[in-house]
Enzyme design. Sequence first.
Site, mmCIF file in Angstrom:
data_model
loop_
_atom_site.group_PDB
_atom_site.id
_atom_site.type_symbol
_atom_site.label_atom_id
_atom_site.label_comp_id
_atom_site.label_asym_id
_atom_site.label_seq_id
_atom_site.Cartn_x
_atom_site.Cartn_y
_atom_site.Cartn_z
ATOM 1 C CG ASN A 197 -6.722 -0.169 5.654
ATOM 2 O OD1 ASN A 197 -5.573 -0.309 5.254
ATOM 3 N ND2 ASN A 197 -7.299 -1.037 6.447
ATOM 4 C CB CYS A 216 -8.616 -4.668 5.859
ATOM 5 S SG CYS A 216 -7.837 -5.702 7.097
HETATM 6 C C1 UDX Z 1 -5.008 -4.225 3.632
HETATM 7 C C2 UDX Z 1 -3.916 -3.156 3.793
HETATM 8 O O1 UDX Z 1 -3.023 -3.216 2.670
HETATM 9 C C3 UDX Z 1 -3.154 -3.356 5.081
HETATM 10 O O2 UDX Z 1 -2.218 -2.310 5.234
HETATM 11 C C4 UDX Z 1 -4.150 -3.332 6.238
HETATM 12 O O3 UDX Z 1 -3.500 -3.548 7.450
HETATM 13 C C5 UDX Z 1 -5.224 -4.383 6.026
HETATM 14 O O4 UDX Z 1 -5.851 -4.193 4.759
HETATM 15 P P1 UDX Z 1 -5.125 -6.774 2.886
HETATM 16 O O5 UDX Z 1 -6.582 -6.736 3.202
HETATM 17 O O6 UDX Z 1 -4.327 -7.952 3.319
HETATM 18 O O7 UDX Z 1 -4.388 -5.493 3.516
HETATM 19 O O8 UDX Z 1 -5.009 -6.691 1.305
HETATM 20 P P2 UDX Z 1 -4.359 -5.733 0.212
HETATM 21 O O9 UDX Z 1 -3.112 -6.313 -0.312
HETATM 22 O O10 UDX Z 1 -4.291 -4.335 0.663
HETATM 23 O O11 UDX Z 1 -5.453 -5.867 -0.950
HETATM 24 C C6 UDX Z 1 -6.810 -5.503 -0.703
HETATM 25 C C7 UDX Z 1 -7.653 -5.726 -1.936
HETATM 26 O O12 UDX Z 1 -7.316 -4.778 -2.945
HETATM 27 C C8 UDX Z 1 -7.482 -7.101 -2.584
HETATM 28 O O13 UDX Z 1 -8.761 -7.580 -2.951
HETATM 29 C C9 UDX Z 1 -6.636 -6.830 -3.802
HETATM 30 O O14 UDX Z 1 -6.874 -7.753 -4.847
HETATM 31 C C10 UDX Z 1 -7.082 -5.432 -4.181
HETATM 32 N N1 UDX Z 1 -6.072 -4.665 -4.914
HETATM 33 C C11 UDX Z 1 -4.898 -4.341 -4.319
HETATM 34 C C12 UDX Z 1 -6.344 -4.231 -6.209
HETATM 35 O O15 UDX Z 1 -7.410 -4.492 -6.782
HETATM 36 N N2 UDX Z 1 -5.393 -3.475 -6.853
HETATM 37 C C13 UDX Z 1 -4.215 -3.135 -6.282
HETATM 38 O O16 UDX Z 1 -3.415 -2.439 -6.929
HETATM 39 C C14 UDX Z 1 -3.946 -3.589 -4.978
#
Ligand code: UDX
Length: 404
Positions: free
Chosen positions: A197, A250
């Site tokens: 993470n 997360c």
């Molecule tokens: C994350 C991890 O991906 C996952 O493996 C773990 O188990 C839990 O935390 P999640 O919190 O569901 O999952 O969201 P994720 O899709 O990872 O996105 C997290 C944040 O990053 C979001 O606010 C998203 O908008 C942002 N993000 C993601 C970006 O700003 N840019 C990106 O390229 C990807």
Amino acid sequence: MKIGIVGLGVVGLATGVVLAEQGHKIIGVDIDQNKVKGLECKRSPIYEPGLQEMLERYFHNFTFTTDYGLLSNTDLVFITVSTPTIDGKIYLGYVFDVAKRLRDVLKRNDAIVVIKSTVVPGTARKVKEIVKNDVVSNPEFLREGSAILDTKNPDRIVIGSENKEAGDLVENLWKFTNAPVIRATWEEAEMIKYAANSFLAVKISFINEIANVCEKLKDCDVTVIAKAIGMDKRISPYFLNAGIGWGGSCFPKDTQAIVSFARDLGEELKIVEAAIKVNNERIKRVVSMLKGFIKEGNVCVLGVAFKPNTDDTRESVALKLIKTLKSEGYKVVAYDPKAITNEAKMVGLDECIRIADVVIIATEWDEFKGLEEKLRGKFVIDGRRILDPSKMEKEKFKAVGLGE
Ligand code: UDX
């Protein structure tokens, strides 16, 4: 197998429906009576693609209850309760509470206790001391919005165990996914989750800093940079979308938790700390873009969920943005296809755009793609890079990572 799942949030429910589909009998336990009542009526407490349908289809394999007693003759119990960060540190009280309850109900039974909640290294060892049963650390890597797909098709399965047979049993449970398996110690398994993470959060903050520089350049677009560097297999194209920052249940809590955990060990996680700092500064930049358009007036924020395909607003950057805009004196209306908030007046999509002097895209829902025509005449800030800049009115459009 007869499988207990304690904690019916997104991780517990996704794990439950996927294992129910495999034919296992699932006993879902939660202290929230309303949630349990709803689930007993086949009602999912959260929006997550496929969850409601899976719940209905495999309902015959489920029992939902607030009564830990029903776990007494299970083969395996997953702990999937939340592990919030309080005052910058992980709070493990819920995990230990569950462990104590399990110690009492599993007395006559050698069920394996599997920790799926994200916990700092050393926790499985402590849980083992409490429950006495075998403990396996089996962190999840599922993303909200694709929780079921990710549970069925993980990139890898991590099994941290002290007792090989207990680890084998959990490995076997996930065999149907055909995912590669990493066998590890408890501490390694726990650390893997934080390292994963944190690395992803670092990656996003990295591209967001590159975006800052692009904004100062003539004819420079961060999406082109991201696409090109992502083609390098060592870098990979994922998690390189510049935007208004990362949020959710997360990344913010886990990055903080591991930084303070490391600090207690006398180690500084300087890169992760920098990623947090960069993330905390994202909103300021959007507000300064907005001020370049108007100093007061109506702002429409599109998206309040922390990311698309979920109704979850925990640590949503969109919500933080709304709060900041209000404190700066702007009038804010918002629209989201699934999520709701009390922070702003929620209206329909067309209404939101109509009222607005400035529209800010805060969450990259598919529904907001292709809105270029509808946004004509309005000032627009694309905080998630989903609009085509060539279709926008130059003097009325700004976007993260897009130069003059
Ligand atoms: C994350 C991890 O991906 C996952 O493996 C773990 O188990 C839990 O935390 P999640 O919190 O569901 O999952 O969201 P994720 O899709 O990872 O996105 C997290 C944040 O990053 C979001 O606010 C998203 O908008 C942002 N993000 C993601 C970006 O700003 N840019 C990106 O390229 C990807």
